[in-house]
Design a protein around this motif. Structure first.
Motif, PDB file in Angstrom:
ATOM      1  N   SER A 131       0.840  -1.189   0.000  1.00  0.00           N
ATOM      2  CA  SER A 131       0.000   0.000   0.000  1.00  0.00           C
ATOM      3  C   SER A 131       0.876   1.241   0.000  1.00  0.00           C
ATOM      4  O   SER A 131       1.670   1.454   0.929  1.00  0.00           O
ATOM      5  N   ALA A 132       0.751   2.075  -1.036  1.00  0.00           N
ATOM      6  CA  ALA A 132       1.549   3.300  -1.110  1.00  0.00           C
ATOM      7  C   ALA A 132       1.261   4.207   0.080  1.00  0.00           C
ATOM      8  O   ALA A 132       2.168   4.834   0.637  1.00  0.00           O
ATOM      9  N   THR A 133      -0.014   4.283   0.482  1.00  0.00           N
ATOM     10  CA  THR A 133      -0.372   5.103   1.636  1.00  0.00           C
ATOM     11  C   THR A 133       0.303   4.593   2.896  1.00  0.00           C
ATOM     12  O   THR A 133       0.798   5.375   3.719  1.00  0.00           O
ATOM     13  N   ALA A 134       0.340   3.278   3.072  1.00  0.00           N
ATOM     14  CA  ALA A 134       0.988   2.698   4.251  1.00  0.00           C
ATOM     15  C   ALA A 134       2.492   2.952   4.226  1.00  0.00           C
ATOM     16  O   ALA A 134       3.100   3.181   5.277  1.00  0.00           O
ATOM     17  N   TYR A 135       3.116   2.920   3.048  1.00  0.00           N
ATOM     18  CA  TYR A 135       4.542   3.204   2.959  1.00  0.00           C
ATOM     19  C   TYR A 135       4.840   4.642   3.392  1.00  0.00           C
ATOM     20  O   TYR A 135       5.796   4.893   4.129  1.00  0.00           O
ATOM     21  N   GLN A 175      -2.754   8.529   6.448  1.00  0.00           N
ATOM     22  CA  GLN A 175      -3.755   7.703   5.790  1.00  0.00           C
ATOM     23  C   GLN A 175      -4.950   8.542   5.366  1.00  0.00           C
ATOM     24  O   GLN A 175      -5.560   8.290   4.313  1.00  0.00           O
ATOM     25  N   GLY A 176      -5.292   9.543   6.167  1.00  0.00           N
ATOM     26  CA  GLY A 176      -6.444  10.384   5.863  1.00  0.00           C
ATOM     27  C   GLY A 176      -6.290  11.224   4.619  1.00  0.00           C
ATOM     28  O   GLY A 176      -7.278  11.769   4.103  1.00  0.00           O
ATOM     29  N   SER A 195     -10.614   7.640   3.515  1.00  0.00           N
ATOM     30  CA  SER A 195     -11.547   8.180   4.506  1.00  0.00           C
ATOM     31  C   SER A 195     -11.692   7.255   5.709  1.00  0.00           C
ATOM     32  O   SER A 195     -12.459   7.547   6.623  1.00  0.00           O
ATOM     33  N   SER A 196     -10.949   6.133   5.714  1.00  0.00           N
ATOM     34  CA  SER A 196     -11.097   5.138   6.776  1.00  0.00           C
ATOM     35  C   SER A 196     -10.765   5.651   8.175  1.00  0.00           C
ATOM     36  O   SER A 196     -11.293   5.096   9.149  1.00  0.00           O
ATOM     37  N   PRO A 197      -9.902   6.700   8.365  1.00  0.00           N
ATOM     38  CA  PRO A 197      -9.708   7.198   9.734  1.00  0.00           C
ATOM     39  C   PRO A 197     -10.966   7.775  10.368  1.00  0.00           C
ATOM     40  O   PRO A 197     -10.989   8.005  11.580  1.00  0.00           O
ATOM     41  N   LEU A 199     -13.755   6.189  10.606  1.00  0.00           N
ATOM     42  CA  LEU A 199     -14.567   5.103  11.153  1.00  0.00           C
ATOM     43  C   LEU A 199     -13.647   3.946  11.513  1.00  0.00           C
ATOM     44  O   LEU A 199     -12.424   4.022  11.380  1.00  0.00           O
ATOM     45  N   LEU A 200     -14.219   2.874  12.037  1.00  0.00           N
ATOM     46  CA  LEU A 200     -13.503   1.655  12.395  1.00  0.00           C
ATOM     47  C   LEU A 200     -12.314   1.968  13.305  1.00  0.00           C
ATOM     48  O   LEU A 200     -12.412   2.803  14.192  1.00  0.00           O
ATOM     49  N   TRP A 201     -11.157   1.291  13.113  1.00  0.00           N
ATOM     50  CA  TRP A 201     -10.077   1.400  14.089  1.00  0.00           C
ATOM     51  C   TRP A 201      -9.457   2.785  14.119  1.00  0.00           C
ATOM     52  O   TRP A 201      -8.971   3.229  15.189  1.00  0.00           O
ATOM     53  N   GLY A 202      -9.445   3.495  13.003  1.00  0.00           N
ATOM     54  CA  GLY A 202      -8.864   4.831  12.998  1.00  0.00           C
ATOM     55  C   GLY A 202      -9.578   5.756  13.968  1.00  0.00           C
ATOM     56  O   GLY A 202      -8.955   6.424  14.801  1.00  0.00           O
TER      57      GLY A 202
END
Length: 466
Positions: A238-242, A416-417, A421-423, A425-428
């Motif tokens: 994942s480029a975002t994770a890198y 990541q944001g 958009s996952s931050p 909701l869920l674990w973020g």
């Protein structure tokens, strides 16, 4: 036979302190709640939307009941008020929402996640919280490996949600693409999405490393878990994770440098260096994004995200201040989103940027509230990490590795944001609210009413200040 003296020099031997069964069950429940948030869409893929919704709602109700039964000490004036303001504004958007059913449904998810975060932060000590997070991450990492192994060894074909073996119109629909033994291909874990697996694997590396630094038992196994997490992080590609990992390294190095400061004003040069590196990194990412993302195997527009942002901002400009109504994530069955933005033949369910998403949903007011929320979180977590614990005249207490977790989580979710958009909701969202509220309620590891009451519940004697 040996007997005790009538005048012993020390206390008679006693068995080691053991946690009460009720507290063990409570911590187990907190681990399950974290597992639900960290595993993301795995519950929907495995059991369907209805079952996942029932489990989520029932879990929220159970935590509320437990909260009233346990009644942990909560300093109400020190609640995370920016979180309260943001959730209140999102709730008010139900009045003017252009998609009221989607708003009501996603608001329920927001409320449940927020309550769960506040609940965990109030019933666990700092040490227990990090330990529970490590346990939940072990489950996610292990299940991701086992799931991909099951698909590649026994099924030997891509798997659709619901454990269905079949052919999809586009690979994006697969839960697992059967890529475990194809070293050059990405794997998705139990989430069914490599862009969700990558940040979770990065978080796992951080949490396990913190546990090792805190001299937790069975550190050899923790090193093994780090190795497995690093493998998943690499295979998720994942480029975002890198980029998030690079941000984490910069933040970690700066925190450790700050802790070495001994004289007044010595931190100033570190702050200046940190600002230069941060601004320079963002500028390089913007101006050389074509080269950077090509090296990572991605398009310069982040796989079509710029096109998505343009369409979302175009809609946002029609209601600039209050937005169209809360909707995180977008409901694919709602006419407002069904077929609005198509990517790989599928309806897009998010703006792939949390700031752009909230700009459309809650307007400029919502962006300001979210910005204040993250500013407060980053501010508190930063000084929680860099300042030596002090609540009296003593200024030589040692640092705790546990205090690194909030600021490193902040680095992950903020990076990541920018592409997801996952931050929101869920674990973020759960970790930001949980850690932010924990810092306000217990600003020192092992000290304060919330920390001490939980220790007493475990069966430990009340700590006496030397």
């Amino acid at each position: 036979m040996a007997v005790h003296s009538k005048h012993p020099a020390a206390a008679p031997p006693a068995p080691p302190v053991r946690e009460k069964t009720g507290h063990l069950m409570l911590r187990g429940w907190c681990i399950f709640v974290m597992l639900m948030s960290l595993s993301g869409t795995a519950w929907v893929h495995a059991f369907g939307e209805l079952t996942a919704a029932v489990i989520t709602i029932a879990g929220g109700i159970l935590s509320v009941i437990l909260w009233f039964v346990i009644r942990p000490p909560v300093h109400w004036p020190r609640l995370p008020w920016f979180v309260v303001a943001y959730v209140a504004w999102a709730t008010l958007s139900l009045i003017w929402s252009a998609w009221p059913q989607t708003t009501a449904l996603t608001l329920l998810l927001l409320w449940i996640t927020t309550i769960q975060a506040l609940f965990i932060g109030s019933v666990l000590t700092w040490r227990e919280l990090v330990r529970a997070a490590a346990s939940a991450l072990k489950w996610v990492i292990a299940l991701s490996i086992l799931f991909e192994l099951w698909v590649s060894v026994f099924v030997q074909a891509p798997v659709l949600p619901g454990f269905v073996v079949g052919t999809a119109d586009d690979p994006i629909e697969y839960w697992s693409r059967n890529n475990l033994f194809d070293w050059g291909a990405r794997i998705q874990g139990i989430m069914g999405n490599a862009n969700l697996l990558g940040p979770v694997a990065l978080l796992a590396i951080i949490v396990f490393a913190i546990r090792i630094a805190a001299r937790a038992p069975r550190r050899a196994l923790l090193w093994a878990w780090i190795a497995v997490s690093a493998y998943l992080f690499y295979r998720a590609s994942s480029a975002t994770a890198y980029v998030a990992a690079a941000g984490v390294l910069v933040v970690l190095a700066t925190v450790l440098l700050m802790r070495r400061a001994r004289r007044p004003g010595e931190r100033t040069r570190y702050y200046l260096g940190y600002a230069v590196v941060g601004i320079g990194g963002l500028a390089a990412l913007f101006f050389f994004r074509t080269t950077i993302f090509s090296a990572l195997g991605r398009d310069s527009d982040l796989t079509g995200r710029e096109t998505i942002w343009e369409k979302v901002l175009e809609r946002a400009s029609e209601r600039p201040w209050i937005g169209w109504g809360y909707a995180t994530p977008w409901a694919p069955w709602d006419p407002a989103f069904d077929g609005w933005i198509i990517d790989h033949g599928q309806t897009v369910l998010q703006a792939h940027n949390m700031w752009v998403d909230i700009r459309m949903q809650l307007g400029i007011v919502g962006v300001v509230l979210l910005g204040l929320l993250y500013l407060a979180f980053v501010w508190r977590s930063w000084f929680f990490a860099v300042d030596r614990p002090r609540w009296d005249l003593r200024d030589d207490r040692p640092y705790s590795s546990l205090t690194l977790l909030p600021t490193l989580v902040g680095a992950i979710v903020l990076v990541q944001g920018l592409a997801e958009s996952s931050p929101l909701l869920l674990w973020g969202w759960l970790f930001v609210v949980m850690l932010g509220s924990k810092i306000k309620q217990s600003p020192h590891v092992g000290e304060g009413p919330a920390e001490q009451s939980a220790a007493i519940e475990r069966g430990e004697p009340e700590k006496q200040e030397p």
